[in-house]
Design an enzyme around this catalytic site. Sequence first.
Site, mmCIF file in Angstrom:
data_model
loop_
_atom_site.group_PDB
_atom_site.id
_atom_site.type_symbol
_atom_site.label_atom_id
_atom_site.label_comp_id
_atom_site.label_asym_id
_atom_site.label_seq_id
_atom_site.Cartn_x
_atom_site.Cartn_y
_atom_site.Cartn_z
ATOM 1 N N ASP A 1 -1.823 -5.152 -9.561
ATOM 2 C CA ASP A 1 -2.774 -5.001 -8.738
ATOM 3 C C ASP A 1 -4.025 -4.673 -9.685
ATOM 4 O O ASP A 1 -4.025 -3.750 -10.390
ATOM 5 C CB ASP A 1 -2.417 -3.766 -7.952
ATOM 6 C CG ASP A 1 -3.537 -3.389 -7.059
ATOM 7 O OD1 ASP A 1 -4.644 -4.166 -6.832
ATOM 8 O OD2 ASP A 1 -3.615 -2.431 -6.300
ATOM 9 N N HIS B 1 -6.442 1.775 -4.306
ATOM 10 C CA HIS B 1 -6.062 1.077 -5.529
ATOM 11 C C HIS B 1 -6.387 1.482 -6.845
ATOM 12 O O HIS B 1 -7.286 2.313 -6.998
ATOM 13 C CB HIS B 1 -6.937 -0.273 -5.504
ATOM 14 C CG HIS B 1 -6.353 -1.154 -4.190
ATOM 15 N ND1 HIS B 1 -5.471 -2.082 -4.360
ATOM 16 C CD2 HIS B 1 -7.096 -1.347 -3.217
ATOM 17 C CE1 HIS B 1 -5.536 -2.635 -2.832
ATOM 18 N NE2 HIS B 1 -6.445 -2.417 -2.348
HETATM 19 ZN ZN LIG Z 1 -3.679 -6.250 -0.435
HETATM 20 ZN ZN LIG Z 2 -2.807 -2.915 0.667
#
Ligand SMILES: [Zn+2]
Ligand SMILES: [Zn+2]
Length: 533
Positions: free
Chosen positions: A173, A346
């Site tokens: 990510d 995130h």
């Molecule tokens: Zn995502």
């Molecule tokens: Zn997500």
Amino acid sequence: MTAVRQEGGIVLIDAGMAFPDEEMPGIDLVLPDFSYLRDHRDELRGIVLTHGHEDHVGALPYLLREFADVPVYGTRLTLGLVRPKLAEFGIKRADLREVKAGDTIDVSNFGLEFINVNHSIPDAVAIALRTAAGIVVFSGDYKVDLTPIEGAPMDLSRYAALGEEGVLAYFGDSTNSERPGYVPSERVVGETFNEVFETAQGRIIVASFASHIHRISQVVEAAKQHGRLVGVTGRSMIRNVQIARELGYLDLPQEMYVDQRDVNQIPDSDIVILTTGSQGEPMAALSRIAAGTHRTIEAGPGDVVIISATPVPGNERGVSRTINSLMKRGAEVLYTPLRAVHVSGHAAREEQKLVLSLLKPRYLVPVHGEFRHLRHHAETGVGMGIPRENIFVLENGDRMEFRDGKARKIEPVPAGMFLVDAGTVADTSESIMRERQQLSEEGMFIVVARINAQTGDLLGPPDVISRGFVDPQAQNGLVDESIGVVTNTLQRTASSHVTDWGELKKAIRKDLSGFLSQKTRKRPIILPLIVEV
Ligand SMILES: [Zn+2]
Ligand SMILES: [Zn+2]
């Protein structure tokens, strides 16, 4: 959506969709191209979901319409959120198989391990995929939260163990790769909520993503502590709150729950209202509250509205409009970065480094984010000692091959976007998008001309109707002049005996468009209609 293929089949990691940007007027959502899967239909062994966000599961109903028998693996909440969506699409017999963090299963000759991660939705997992070529780790969306609201911190010990075993490739990510440091724990938001609830006199309204169950749960906890009931508005908020309560992810007792129709029976100081609309979406409940058009809920002086989210790129204007409207109504509005009412789900750069140091992957493939975010993640990898030639920044459709421990990029597969317009899937049609954009920005002129079928002579002055083009006052003068322009055009074509419709329309378009662009610097769509008499 990532397809992993080896002898024995294909597994698919996630099946997400995207929301349209401003260059796609009238489009509801954007799907990935399934043609590679169609070409390898018999090889698809399973669809594996990392978590329940739309950008990871949104394409699933469309996918299952074509691949109905393929098993879908996901955690309890992920499948809980997917189920009603499939039902909406009339998909009744999907093969949904529940897994949980810590599980290892075999799908064809792939070994799958689900690893607990923290994210802005509960029950999110990373996936370690054991293939003939080696172990490939997909991070899913993650952050490292050492004091999560519910469940355990991200399972870094599994990452360390996999790192010891040897990880061939890591698909990580990249969303926050430009952001230095660590993302704060979700708990920080709860502390702010408590401060706000402590002092607020009137109504409190909290807008967040409907899938952010941890956030919703923190609102409910603050409500419990400060003796407020919880009202819920917005279709997806009502639905997700219900799903989360049923599955045990949200402890909201029935006696605290207030239906949106009944909120006005509760004194302002005794209620908090959860709503959708944190992205300024025009039809969402918060936007309607801000515009004064919500059926039951108003906000005004003494009320506090918390925007517990940051705008997704592209939504800034809508969010700002909502904030302004709420303030004009006299409500106090709290949002980041002015107050700590939101943290990201995130990982920031230091968390990305932590993961890389544990997994020690031979190859790094930054995923999830704009190209610039992928690039920054790649640089972080270089800084961690991964050779530059072992880092692959890919675009949609790109293909990598792992053979004998070595990776290389091979020829890409078709990966256009498919746009969904009012429920039907259409191929990306640039001309339609261009036309819609032109319509919305430049307006439209319709010219109706009656001509003699034999001679091509104009019978009376043409009618000109305009829509969405400059202001009505200026428009009247322009319409009159346009009639003159079209009349001249048709007299000219008649004198040179042009009777072909296509030619006539072309001439009208050319002359009128030249005239309008000279007068207004705009190029509206011109639609000539020729009536033969
Ligand atoms: Zn995502
Ligand atoms: Zn997500």
